[in-house]
Design a protein around this motif. Structure first.
Motif, mmCIF file in Angstrom:
data_model
loop_
_atom_site.group_PDB
_atom_site.id
_atom_site.type_symbol
_atom_site.label_atom_id
_atom_site.label_comp_id
_atom_site.label_asym_id
_atom_site.label_seq_id
_atom_site.Cartn_x
_atom_site.Cartn_y
_atom_site.Cartn_z
ATOM 1 N N TRP A 239 -1.561 0.446 -1.726
ATOM 2 C CA TRP A 239 -0.137 0.155 -1.534
ATOM 3 C C TRP A 239 0.774 1.052 -2.364
ATOM 4 O O TRP A 239 1.972 1.080 -2.148
ATOM 5 N N ARG A 240 0.203 1.766 -3.333
ATOM 6 C CA ARG A 240 1.016 2.687 -4.122
ATOM 7 C C ARG A 240 1.049 4.093 -3.521
ATOM 8 O O ARG A 240 1.735 4.976 -4.022
ATOM 9 N N LYS A 241 0.302 4.277 -2.468
ATOM 10 C CA LYS A 241 0.333 5.562 -1.779
ATOM 11 C C LYS A 241 1.512 5.581 -0.803
ATOM 12 O O LYS A 241 1.988 4.536 -0.360
ATOM 13 N N ALA A 242 1.964 6.763 -0.470
ATOM 14 C CA ALA A 242 3.003 6.890 0.554
ATOM 15 C C ALA A 242 2.411 6.497 1.912
ATOM 16 O O ALA A 242 1.216 6.697 2.163
ATOM 17 N N LYS A 243 3.234 5.932 2.784
ATOM 18 C CA LYS A 243 2.742 5.503 4.097
ATOM 19 C C LYS A 243 2.098 6.657 4.856
ATOM 20 O O LYS A 243 1.117 6.473 5.580
ATOM 21 N N SER A 244 2.660 7.847 4.680
ATOM 22 C CA SER A 244 2.146 9.009 5.398
ATOM 23 C C SER A 244 0.746 9.403 4.940
ATOM 24 O O SER A 244 0.039 10.128 5.631
ATOM 25 N N GLU A 263 -10.929 -9.305 12.914
ATOM 26 C CA GLU A 263 -9.943 -8.647 13.767
ATOM 27 C C GLU A 263 -9.081 -7.687 12.942
ATOM 28 O O GLU A 263 -8.824 -7.913 11.759
ATOM 29 N N LYS A 264 -8.633 -6.626 13.567
ATOM 30 C CA LYS A 264 -7.670 -5.768 12.879
ATOM 31 C C LYS A 264 -6.308 -6.440 12.900
ATOM 32 O O LYS A 264 -6.015 -7.261 13.782
ATOM 33 N N PRO A 265 -5.444 -6.147 11.943
ATOM 34 C CA PRO A 265 -4.139 -6.812 11.894
ATOM 35 C C PRO A 265 -3.259 -6.427 13.081
ATOM 36 O O PRO A 265 -3.331 -5.310 13.583
ATOM 37 N N LEU A 266 -2.427 -7.372 13.498
ATOM 38 C CA LEU A 266 -1.492 -7.117 14.594
ATOM 39 C C LEU A 266 -0.346 -6.231 14.121
ATOM 40 O O LEU A 266 0.145 -5.376 14.853
ATOM 41 N N LYS A 267 0.086 -6.449 12.882
ATOM 42 C CA LYS A 267 1.233 -5.718 12.342
ATOM 43 C C LYS A 267 1.019 -5.467 10.858
ATOM 44 O O LYS A 267 0.543 -6.338 10.138
ATOM 45 N N ILE A 268 1.397 -4.264 10.407
ATOM 46 C CA ILE A 268 1.283 -3.887 8.993
ATOM 47 C C ILE A 268 2.692 -3.633 8.463
ATOM 48 O O ILE A 268 3.471 -2.885 9.055
ATOM 49 N N ILE A 269 3.007 -4.252 7.338
ATOM 50 C CA ILE A 269 4.308 -4.058 6.692
ATOM 51 C C ILE A 269 4.062 -3.528 5.290
ATOM 52 O O ILE A 269 3.535 -4.239 4.432
ATOM 53 N N HIS A 270 4.412 -2.282 5.065
ATOM 54 C CA HIS A 270 4.178 -1.625 3.768
ATOM 55 C C HIS A 270 5.532 -1.195 3.215
ATOM 56 O O HIS A 270 6.224 -0.381 3.830
ATOM 57 N N SER A 271 5.918 -1.763 2.085
ATOM 58 C CA SER A 271 7.232 -1.429 1.537
ATOM 59 C C SER A 271 7.170 -1.276 0.026
ATOM 60 O O SER A 271 6.394 -1.948 -0.654
ATOM 61 N N ASN A 272 7.983 -0.376 -0.479
ATOM 62 C CA ASN A 272 8.161 -0.180 -1.920
ATOM 63 C C ASN A 272 9.640 -0.336 -2.215
ATOM 64 O O ASN A 272 10.475 0.387 -1.670
ATOM 65 N N THR A 273 9.965 -1.298 -3.067
ATOM 66 C CA THR A 273 11.352 -1.656 -3.318
ATOM 67 C C THR A 273 11.704 -1.431 -4.778
ATOM 68 O O THR A 273 10.936 -1.805 -5.675
ATOM 69 N N GLU A 274 12.849 -0.829 -5.004
ATOM 70 C CA GLU A 274 13.332 -0.607 -6.362
ATOM 71 C C GLU A 274 14.728 -1.206 -6.494
ATOM 72 O O GLU A 274 15.438 -1.406 -5.509
ATOM 73 N N GLY A 275 15.105 -1.484 -7.721
ATOM 74 C CA GLY A 275 16.435 -2.046 -7.957
ATOM 75 C C GLY A 275 16.358 -3.201 -8.916
ATOM 76 O O GLY A 275 15.680 -3.126 -9.949
ATOM 77 N N VAL A 276 17.053 -4.282 -8.565
ATOM 78 C CA VAL A 276 17.054 -5.473 -9.420
ATOM 79 C C VAL A 276 15.634 -5.991 -9.600
ATOM 80 O O VAL A 276 15.246 -6.449 -10.669
ATOM 81 N N SER A 277 14.855 -5.908 -8.543
ATOM 82 C CA SER A 277 13.446 -6.283 -8.611
ATOM 83 C C SER A 277 12.623 -5.140 -8.021
ATOM 84 O O SER A 277 12.829 -4.751 -6.875
ATOM 85 N N THR A 278 11.723 -4.589 -8.803
ATOM 86 C CA THR A 278 10.906 -3.463 -8.363
ATOM 87 C C THR A 278 9.496 -3.960 -8.045
ATOM 88 O O THR A 278 8.853 -4.588 -8.883
ATOM 89 N N TYR A 279 9.037 -3.681 -6.834
ATOM 90 C CA TYR A 279 7.706 -4.139 -6.437
ATOM 91 C C TYR A 279 7.232 -3.350 -5.225
ATOM 92 O O TYR A 279 8.020 -2.717 -4.517
ATOM 93 N N SER A 280 5.929 -3.404 -5.004
ATOM 94 C CA SER A 280 5.313 -2.887 -3.784
ATOM 95 C C SER A 280 4.724 -4.071 -3.032
ATOM 96 O O SER A 280 4.177 -4.993 -3.647
ATOM 97 N N ALA A 281 4.835 -4.034 -1.717
ATOM 98 C CA ALA A 281 4.273 -5.109 -0.898
ATOM 99 C C ALA A 281 3.476 -4.501 0.249
ATOM 100 O O ALA A 281 3.920 -3.550 0.888
ATOM 101 N N LEU A 282 2.308 -5.030 0.467
ATOM 102 C CA LEU A 282 1.490 -4.638 1.615
ATOM 103 C C LEU A 282 1.137 -5.932 2.349
ATOM 104 O O LEU A 282 0.347 -6.744 1.866
ATOM 105 N N LEU A 283 1.764 -6.128 3.502
ATOM 106 C CA LEU A 283 1.642 -7.375 4.243
ATOM 107 C C LEU A 283 1.000 -7.135 5.605
ATOM 108 O O LEU A 283 1.176 -6.076 6.207
#
Length: 626
Positions: A239-244, A263-283
């Motif tokens: 999740w710390r890698k770039a999506k590309s 089963e493989k996932p239906l949808k992948i949500i990969h986001s890296n957020t900075e600001g008031v709260s900084t986190y990475s999410a892989l959903l």
């Protein structure tokens, strides 16, 4: 022996028995401390440029000495001086890592795990004696810190060949309640490392027994056991890698391995957020709902990491219940490692992350609905029920968030449609969104109440899930259009001419209608002539908020409550059966009573409701057949 510089016995007891809920956490804490020590020396090497060290030189080593019941964790990091030992290990709840970060110019660039200085003492959960041997970088002197718990500690000189720290845990003997031997088992130690510390940025190494084919073993293969130094952790989180940099197959492989889904996932949500709260999410949205998803046994929540270290297997506070189908993880530098589940529930950063994840998931679902409808309908077939429950739950608190994600079967389109799509096609002058409830689409299609709306070319939403009508009643209206069950007694779809004609027929047949009502007793509130029926002789409608479908659902609940809708029997004045009723009223009122019972039973059956007395119903059919 020196005493701890705090209310040591009470505080240490709190560390061991209250803050940490699982004993295996001790290894996560000690590895995290070792990682911090390596970070500090690496940061020093970048600043001073004279250490001759690179990140590749650093590692953490774990050794098991079963004979002496010792578990050893060693790093080649910055080490500690005697003063460091005194200040950091002699004072519970003082963090050298936190102090180090506070003294640096570019604090935001330093990712230190330990913050509160309590993690080290978790070692006493599994050991009755803790020994720390350490030598500071750029020092020739080494020291040993030793403690058996709350009574205090001893610091002495010792021999150590190189800089860094070694922690030796003497594992407690087994008790009737606890099996401490598992912390001397190689497989268990590997499992704990991979569970909590898989993404520590430095290699965690241990000698592991492996089998290999003997050389020259001939036709019959022979195997031998060897001991091989093995790196236990992955080090680089996906999740710390770039999506590309991550392929779809890598995402799918990670999902299958971490969340045990074929089963493989239906949808992948990969986001890296900075600001008031900084986190990475892989959903991940699963491709199929687990078999136990709609049961109490299903556990929701995301894995929670702090700087690559897992601190919770399932953090329910990161996801609202209506998005509980989402699997995945969150990794944040803003969360402290040394916090318990109880403290997490009140953590401000955690709430910020939850709010952002909620918006992100909704945005992704809306995008899928609008741009890949087939995929969204697959998702909705699996998890749409959960969204409907989310609309209904907590008195509709989240209805505005979720209502645009709902789909219902359309009588016109013959497929699932959204509320927005329905409203966009409403006929001119149409004032309500019409819906009809039933056990199945096939049953609904045959219901007599649908005839009037079909005749007028009006679209209906077919509701087949128990929660559907409750969800719509919770939403109340969409885009200013109220929802209306077509079985309600106030559809108000007739023209003034039709209303006038019906009133005349009611007056002409008032005595007949009163007689049928008297025959049925309190089973119905009234008997009326219907304007919605075309080809059927009778149907049931309701007065008030409780509909027949709601009655069925509520009475099927385990609470044992008995709810009854206010029933109205509607009769079709244009059906040939009504002509028969008129004749019977004049000539044979006893037989008319039988007809009234049978017609009421017929109306119940068409609603998918049970006959109140099947034997009596059958006997009356036989009586007429004779």
């Amino acid at each position: 022996m020196k005493q701890f510089k705090a209310e040591s016995k009470r505080l240490l007891d709190l560390m061991i028995h209250s803050i940490y809920t699982h004993r295996e956490i001790f290894l996560r804490e000690l590895i995290s401390n070792a990682s911090d020590a390596l970070d500090k020396l690496y940061y020093k090497s970048l600043q001073d440029g004279d250490t001759g060290l690179s990140r590749e030189d650093f590692c953490i080593t774990i050794e098991i000495d079963k004979e002496n019941r010792n578990l050893l964790i060693t790093d080649n990091g910055c080490g500690m001086t005697k003063e460091d030992l005194e200040n950091n290990l002699g004072v519970i709840a003082k963090s050298d890592s936190f102090n180090f970060k506070q003294t640096q110019e570019k604090q935001e660039e330093i990712d230190i795990i330990g913050q509160f200085g309590v993690g080290f003492y978790s070692a006493f959960m599994v050991s009755d004696c803790v020994t720390v041997r350490t030598r500071a970088y750029d020092s020739e002197e080494a020291y040993e810190w030793k403690s058996k718990g709350a009574e205090g500690y001893v610091i002495t000189d010792c021999e150590k060949q190189s800089h860094g720290t070694q922690i030796i845990l003497h594992i407690k003997p087994n008790t009737e309640e606890e099996n401490y031997d598992e912390y001397l088992d190689s497989f268990q130690i590997q499992s704990i490392v991979r569970k909590y510390s898989d993404y520590i940025r430095y290699p965690i190494q241990m000698d592991v027994e492996k089998s290999r084919l003997k050389e020259g073993s001939g036709e019959q293969p022979e195997y031998e056991t060897i001991v091989e130094k093995t790196t236990l952790n992955s080090m680089v989180p996906i999740w710390r890698k770039a999506k590309s940099e991550v392929s779809e197959e890598e995402y799918a492989s990670f999902y299958r391995e971490k969340f045990y889904d074929y089963e493989k996932p239906l949808k992948i949500i990969h986001s890296n957020t900075e600001g008031v709260s900084t986190y990475s999410a892989l959903l991940f949205i699963p491709g199929k709902a687990p078999s136990d998803y709609y049961t109490k046994q299903y556990e929701t929540g995301l894995q929670l990491y702090a700087s690559g270290v897992m601190i919770m297997e399932r953090c329910e506070d990161l996801l609202p219940e209506y998005f509980g189908f989402v699997r995945g993880l969150v990794d944040s530098q803003d969360l402290s490692l040394n916090i318990s589940r109880e403290m997490l529930q009140h953590d401000r950063q955690l709430k910020l992350i939850e709010n952002r994840l909620e918006k992100k998931i909704k945005t992704e679902l809306e995008f899928m609905m609008n741009n890949d409808r087939e995929l969204y309908e697959t998702f909705f077939q699996n998890f749409g029920l959960q969204l409907k429950f989310g609309v209904y739950a907590q008195y509709g608190m989240h209805k505005e968030l979720l209502q645009d994600l709902l789909l219902f079967y359309s009588s016109h389109e013959k497929k699932l449609v959204s509320l927005k799509e329905y409203v966009s096609r409403m006929k001119e002058g149409q004032e309500a969104i019409y819906y009809v409830c039933g056990d199945s689409l096939a049953r609904i299609e045959q219901m007599p109440q649908t005839e009037l709306l079909k005749d007028k070319g009006m679209e209906m939403l077919y509701l087949i899930d128990d929660v559907d009508e409750f969800a719509l009643k919770t939403i109340m209206n969409y885009d200013g259009k109220p929802f209306k069950n077509i079985s309600s007694d106030d559809l108000n779809l007739e023209s003034e001419e039709e209303k006038k004609s019906n009133e005349e027929k009611i007056q002409q047949n008032k005595d007949l209608l009163d007689f049928v009502k008297e025959s049925l007793g309190d089973r119905v509130a009234k008997v009326v002539l219907s304007q919605r029926l075309k080809s059927h002789p009778v149907c049931l409608s309701t007065e008030g908020e409780i509909t027949l479908e709601m009655e069925k659902v509520l009475n099927a609940m385990p609470s044992g409550s008995h709810v009854k809708a206010v029933r109205v029997l509607e009769m079709n004045p244009n059906h040939h059966i009504f002509t028969t009723l008129q004749t019977l009223y004049k000539n044979d009122k006893d037989k008319l009573k039988i007809y009234a019972d049978l017609l009421y039973g017929q109306a119940l059956l068409m609603e998918g409701m049970p006959i109140e007395d099947p034997v009596a119903f059958s006997n009356k059919i036989c009586e007429l057949m004779q």
